[in-house]
Design an enzyme around this catalytic site. Structure first.
Site, PDB file in Angstrom:
ATOM      1  CG  ASP A 258      43.377  39.488  -9.226  1.00  0.00           C
ATOM      2  OD1 ASP A 258      43.935  40.578  -9.144  1.00  0.00           O
ATOM      3  OD2 ASP A 258      43.808  38.558  -9.942  1.00  0.00           O
TER       4      ASP A 258
ATOM      5  CG  HIS B  49      46.299  34.547 -17.350  1.00  0.00           C
ATOM      6  ND1 HIS B  49      47.574  35.039 -17.400  1.00  0.00           N
ATOM      7  CD2 HIS B  49      45.543  35.538 -16.822  1.00  0.00           C
ATOM      8  CE1 HIS B  49      47.602  36.265 -16.926  1.00  0.00           C
ATOM      9  NE2 HIS B  49      46.380  36.598 -16.563  1.00  0.00           N
TER      10      HIS B  49
ATOM     11  N   GLY C  84      46.043  39.835 -20.502  1.00  0.00           N
ATOM     12  CA  GLY C  84      47.142  39.317 -21.310  1.00  0.00           C
ATOM     13  C   GLY C  84      48.414  39.085 -20.524  1.00  0.00           C
TER      14      GLY C  84
END
Ligand code: AMP
Length: 285
Positions: free
Chosen positions: A152, A37, A31
């Protein structure tokens, strides 16, 4: 957009979708959504018939309790962004829903040397927690494709290994890192920076760009040392700044000189005035 908080409700919809031959794309997140995202949602939409996004701040992957407590939560805005992006299903479980038997690990994942370097060395238990939650989510959603961000770097390698360990049929699609126009990698943790700290955080991508610009002019060790100095000079506490490649077996190597393989500068550093730990990486050859 459907919003489910219970696994059963999600499973029911997914089972119907699968019977209709729909290809399911999955984007797991914690979130505090940003354009990075949303770029994963866009990639998932292009490559699937039904896109599922999950928002779950997973307690078992936080080795630092303060980081967990301060993790930004912007759920109303997240729902608006996902709706506008055309996401099909949002899964928003509680901790109890994800961990009905408690937070203790139910199994240990054999990630091998991948787990003992870089993030693994500085965040003990982090990747076991990531493995635990992604295993649960993949079992539940059983997507055809899983979309994750290159931001990541090591997490992508860990999930690739998890998929092999569990012999899952899912395809991992790795999407490029989205940056602000000034170069700062988008991150939910950027919300915890005030304007001065946000400006200071730019030194991370600057150090990576510096390395990229000089990769053929100096030994790699000297370059990472210079990058570390640039960051410490601006009040960062550097966990690591290393030059790495990916071995054919999916492990990480630390070459002394640039070879033919893609070489990445990977960094984790704490911006001292805010205490916010940021990670970034860049391919430099
Ligand atoms: P998080 O919510 O931070 O756990 O991230 C959820 C997913 O979004 C992970 O696969 C991340 O790698 C990805 N992601 C985070 N930041 C970015 C970014 N700046 N660009 C692209 N993907 C990102």
């Amino acid at each position: 957009m459907y919003l489910f908080k219970q696994k059963d409700d999600l499973e029911r919809l997914l089972s119907t979708a699968r019977k209709q031959g729909k290809r399911i794309g999955f984007v797991p997140t914690m979130g505090a959504l940003h354009q990075g995202h949303l770029s994963l949602i866009a990639a998932a939409k292009e490559n699937s018939d039904l896109v599922v996004c999950s928002i779950f701040v997973n307690p078992t992957q936080f080795n630092d309790p303060a980081d967990f407590e301060k993790y930004p939560i912007t759920i109303d805005q997240d729902i608006q962004l996902l709706t506008a992006a055309g996401n099909d299903v949002l899964f928003l479980p509680s901790v109890q829903e994800m961990y009905p038997k408690g937070l203790a690990p139910e199994m240990h994942y054999e990630f091998g040397p991948l787990e003992t370097v870089l993030e693994g060395a500085h965040r003990p238990g982090h990747f076991q927690g990531v493995g635990q939650v992604v295993h649960k989510l993949l079992s539940l959603v059983a997507p055809d494709k899983l979309f994750m961000g290159q931001k990541d770097f090591q997490q992508c390698l860990i999930i690739n290994r998890l998929i092999k360990l569990l012999d899952l049929k899912v395809e991992l699609v790795i999407c490029p890192t989205l940056r602000e126009t000034d170069g700062l990698a988008m991150s939910s943790r950027n919300l915890r920076l005030n304007p001065t700290e946000r400006q200071n955080a730019l030194h991370i991508s600057r150090a990576l760009n510096y390395i990229k610009d000089h990769v053929h002019t100096a030994p790699l060790q000297a370059l990472s040392d210079q990058g570390i100095h640039q960051l410490t000079d601006h009040g960062f506490e550097v966990d690591y700044l290393e030059m790495v490649s990916i071995l054919p077996d999916g492990n990480i190597s630390f070459p002394d000189t640039p070879g033919n393989d893609p070489l990445y500068a990977v960094v984790a550093a704490r911006e001292n005035s805010s205490g916010v730990r940021l990670i970034d990486n860049m391919q430099v050859n």
